[in-house]
Design an enzyme around this catalytic site. Structure first.
Site, PDB file in Angstrom:
ATOM      1  N   GLU A  88       2.367  -8.473  17.137  1.00  0.00           N
ATOM      2  CA  GLU A  88       2.712  -8.008  15.796  1.00  0.00           C
ATOM      3  C   GLU A  88       4.023  -7.224  15.860  1.00  0.00           C
ATOM      4  OE1 GLU A  88       0.468  -5.922  12.027  1.00  0.00           O
ATOM      5  OE2 GLU A  88       0.049  -5.100  14.019  1.00  0.00           O
TER       6      GLU A  88
ATOM      7  N   GLU B  47       0.943  11.484  10.427  1.00  0.00           N
ATOM      8  CA  GLU B  47       1.823  12.649  10.467  1.00  0.00           C
ATOM      9  C   GLU B  47       3.246  12.291  10.050  1.00  0.00           C
ATOM     10  OE1 GLU B  47       1.242  11.293  14.825  1.00  0.00           O
ATOM     11  OE2 GLU B  47       0.148  11.267  12.912  1.00  0.00           O
TER      12      GLU B  47
ATOM     13  N   LYS C 229      -7.446  12.021   7.517  1.00  0.00           N
ATOM     14  CA  LYS C 229      -6.417  12.354   8.500  1.00  0.00           C
ATOM     15  C   LYS C 229      -5.262  11.384   8.261  1.00  0.00           C
ATOM     16  CE  LYS C 229      -4.449  11.646  11.898  1.00  0.00           C
ATOM     17  NZ  LYS C 229      -2.941  11.521  12.109  1.00  0.00           N
TER      18      LYS C 229
ATOM     19  N   SER D 295      -2.957  -0.257  14.123  1.00  0.00           N
ATOM     20  CA  SER D 295      -2.713  -1.302  15.112  1.00  0.00           C
ATOM     21  C   SER D 295      -4.013  -1.673  15.825  1.00  0.00           C
ATOM     22  CB  SER D 295      -1.679  -0.831  16.130  1.00  0.00           C
ATOM     23  OG  SER D 295      -2.227   0.202  16.938  1.00  0.00           O
TER      24      SER D 295
ATOM     25  N   PHE E 178       0.703   4.932   8.331  1.00  0.00           N
ATOM     26  CA  PHE E 178       1.895   5.361   7.602  1.00  0.00           C
ATOM     27  C   PHE E 178       2.330   4.386   6.536  1.00  0.00           C
ATOM     28  CE2 PHE E 178       3.841   2.717  10.950  1.00  0.00           C
ATOM     29  CZ  PHE E 178       4.741   1.975  10.206  1.00  0.00           C
TER      30      PHE E 178
ATOM     31  N   CYS F  76       0.357  -5.015   7.015  1.00  0.00           N
ATOM     32  CA  CYS F  76      -0.520  -5.817   7.873  1.00  0.00           C
ATOM     33  C   CYS F  76      -0.774  -7.186   7.259  1.00  0.00           C
ATOM     34  CB  CYS F  76      -1.836  -5.094   8.124  1.00  0.00           C
ATOM     35  SG  CYS F  76      -2.901  -4.968   6.676  1.00  0.00           S
TER      36      CYS F  76
END
Length: 501
Positions: free
Chosen positions: A385, A178, A175, A228, A151, A283
Site C-alpha cells: 500500500e 497525534e 484516541k 495500516s 490521520f 484506504c
C-alpha cells in the site's frame, strides 16, 4: 515555538491540559508547526479510562428516549456548524475544504443512523416456547469502547463508531492521530453542548503508550481501529489476548478492472477522482488500474491529459485546488520512494510527481500526481500500500487474468470493474475476494445502513464498521427464559434435563 498552542485531552467533560510531553502538529500545506498535542502519561490514561467507565455505569441506565434526544441534538448541531469542522480538518490534514466537508457528511450519515437506534437494539420474544415458559432476548451495552483513529479521516472514522456506541449505552474513549487531533476535541465540545453527560465521550491524545493503555485496560470492553495492516494486526492480537471485542480495519491495494467495452472517458474521470482525491490518502483509493491491453494506450492518454489540468495547492485557498499535500514530510518522502522503486523495477513513469513544488507553499508536504505504466506485479510498488497520489497501470490480456491478480493479493478491501457487460459485472461481483465492490463506481464505500469492511489482511476481527454490524458489535445479548407459575398448579420435582414435551 514558545507561543505554540497545546491541544489538550478531553476528560470528564472538560479540556484537560496534559502533564507529559508534546508532539508537533503541522499545517501540511505550509510546513508550519501550528500547534503541539499533549501525549498522555500513564496516570492520565488510567484517569481517562476510569472516568469513562464511571460515566458508562450511569449512561447505560438512561432511558432510550433520553439517549435518542441527545443524539438528535448532536446531529442538528453538527449540521449547523460542520463548516467549522471542515476548516479544522483542512488546516491539520491538508485535504481541500470540499473533501473535508464530504468526509463530515459521510460521518453524519452514521449519526443519522444512530438516531433510529431503538429499533436496532430491540430484542426478540417467543411466548410459550415450552408450556408456560417464555423465552426472550435483550441487548445491553458492553461498557467502555476504545476508538483508535487514523490521520486520513479525523472526523469520519471516529463517527463510524462513536454514534452507535453511545446510542447503545456505552461510553467511548477516542484516541485520535497525534498528527491532527483537533477534530476530536471539537466533536467532544459539540457533544457537551448537545447534553451528553460528562465522561461519556473522552478524547485521550497520545502515542503508542495511550494505544497500549486502551489495549491492556480491564475497564475497556472493545477496540475499534482503522489504519495500516501491520498495526491492525497488532491491535487485534493484543486486544483479543486481553479479552476484548475487536474490529481492526487495515490497509488496502484497490484495483480497477477496465474491460474493452467500458466508457473510457468515464473510466479516466473516475481513475483521477479515485486515485488522487485526498492526495491518495484513502484506504478506498484506487491505486491500480488493470487495463486490457487493447485499450491501455488510449486510456493512459486520457488519464494523462486530465492530470495536466489538476490544480495542486493549499486546500484552504479561496480558489480551491483539486488536491492538497500529504500529511507529513516523512510520508511524502516514503511515497516518493515507491516511485523510485517502481522505476528501478522497470515501470514507465508517465507523469512524475517527485520534486513538485507549489508557489508560495515551498515548505509544504506536496507530491504531484504520479502515473506509472507497465508496473511489474512483483514490485513492491504493486504489492504494498502506497497511500499517496500514485496510480499504477498494469496491462492484462483478459478478464480472468484481472480477477486472478485481484484475488492473489494480500488485501481484500475494495475493488471496481468498469464495463457495460452485465454478465461480466455479475461474474466479477461473485468471484473477486474483497469486501466492497463497485460496478462502474470507483470508491464503493457503503452507505451507513450497510456496513464497511474488507476481507483478508484488510480486516481483523469478525465485525465490520457501522450498519447492523455496528449495533451488534457495541451490544451483547442476554437470553432470558421465564416462567410464572399458575398458583393453582405445581410442577413437582423432576431432576431430568429440561425438555420441550
Amino acid at each position: 515555538m514558545s507561543n505554540t498552542p497545546v491541544i489538550p485531552h478531553w476528560i470528564n467533560g472538560e479540556r484537560r491540559e496534559g502533564a507529559g510531553a508534546t508532539s508537533p502538529v503541522f499545517n501540511p500545506a505550509t510546513g508550519e508547526e501550528i500547534a503541539a498535542v499533549s501525549l498522555a502519561t500513564e496516570s492520565e490514561i488510567a484517569e481517562a479510562i476510569a472516568t469513562a467507565h464511571t460515566a458508562y455505569e450511569s449512561w447505560s441506565r438512561q432511558s432510550v428516549a433520553r439517549r435518542q434526544a441527545i443524539i438528535f441534538k448532536f446531529r442538528e448541531l453538527l449540521n449547523e456548524r460542520k463548516g467549522e469542522l471542515a476548516e479544522i480538518i483542512t488546516r491539520e490534514h491538508g485535504k481541500v475544504l470540499s473533501d473535508a466537508m464530504g468526509e463530515i457528511l459521510r460521518g453524519q450519515e452514521v449519526v443519522e443512523l444512530a438516531t433510529g437506534f431503538p429499533h436496532l437494539i430491540k430484542g426478540a420474544f417467543s411466548e410459550n416456547a415450552s408450556t408456560g415458559i417464555d423465552v426472550y432476548s435483550i441487548k445491553q451495552p458492553i461498557g467502555v469502547a476504545g476508538i483508535i483513529s487514523p490521520f486520513n479521516f479525523p472526523a469520519m472514522v471516529p463517527m463510524w463508531f462513536f454514534p452507535i456506541a453511545i446510542a447503545a449505552g456505552n461510553a467511548v474513549v477516542v484516541k485520535p492521530s497525534e498528527k491532527n487531533p483537533s477534530a476530536s476535541i471539537w466533536l467532544a465540545e459539540l457533544w457537551k453542548e448537545a447534553g451528553l453527560p460528562d465522561g461519556v465521550f473522552t478524547v485521550l491524545n497520545g502515542d503508542k503508550l495511550a494505544v497500549d493503555g486502551l489495549l491492556h485496560s480491564d475497564q475497556v470492553a472493545s477496540i475499534s481501529f482503522v489504519g495500516s495492516t501491520p498495526i491492525a494486526k497488532y491491535i487485534y492480537e493484543t486486544a483479543a489476548a486481553n479479552g476484548k471485542r475487536v474490529q481492526a480495519l487495515g490497509g488496502a491495494k484497490n484495483h480497477m478492472l477496465v474491460l474493452p467495452d467500458a466508457d473510457l472517458d468515464l473510466v479516466a474521470d473516475q481513475a483521477i477522482n479515485a486515485g488522487y482525491g485526498a492526495a491518495g490518502e484513502r484506504c478506498m483509493a484506487i491505486s491500480v488500474v488493470l487495463a486490457i491491453e487493447s485499450v491501455a494506450d488510449e486510456l493512459i492518454e486520457k488519464i494523462k491529459s486530465r492530470m495536466a489540468e489538476l490544480k495542486i495547492g493549499n486546500g484552504a485557498d479561496e480558489q480551491e485546488p483539486d488536491m492538497g499535500p500529504l500529511i507529513t514530510a516523512e510520508h511524502r518522502n516514503k511515497v516518493a520512494g515507491y516511485i523510485d522503486i517502481a522505476e528501478e523495477d522497470g515501470a514507465d513513469v508517465v507523469v512524475d510527481g517527485r520534486g513538485f513544488k507549489v508557489p508560495g507553499c515551498e515548505n509544504g508536504f506536496f507530491l504531484g500526481p504520479t502515473l506509472l505504466d507497465r508496473v511489474p506485479t512483483d514490485s513492491r510498488a504493486y504489492t504494498e500500500e502506497i497511500f499517496g497520489p500514485v496510480l499504477s497501470v498494469v496491462r492484462i490480456q483478459s478478464f480472468d487474468e484481472g480477477v486472478e491478480l485481484i484475488n492473489s493479493g494480500a488485501f481484500g478491501n475494495g475493488t471496481a470493474i468498469f464495463t457495460n457487460d452485465g454478465g461480466a459485472a455479475r461474474r466479477f461481483q461473485n468471484e473477486v475476494q474483497v469486501g466492497m465492490i463497485g460496478i462502474n463506481v470507483p470508491i464503493p464505500v457503503p452507505v451507513a445502513y450497510h456496513s464497511f469492511g474488507g476481507w483478508k489482511a484488510s480486516l481483523f476481527g469478525d465485525s465490520k464498521a457501522y450498519g447492523v454490524h455496528g449495533f451488534d458489535f457495541f451490544t451483547r445479548e442476554k437470553a432470558v427464559t421465564s416462567r410464572w407459575l399458575d398458583p393453582a398448579k405445581h410442577g413437582g420435582i423432576n431432576l431430568g434435563f429440561p425438555q420441550n414435551d
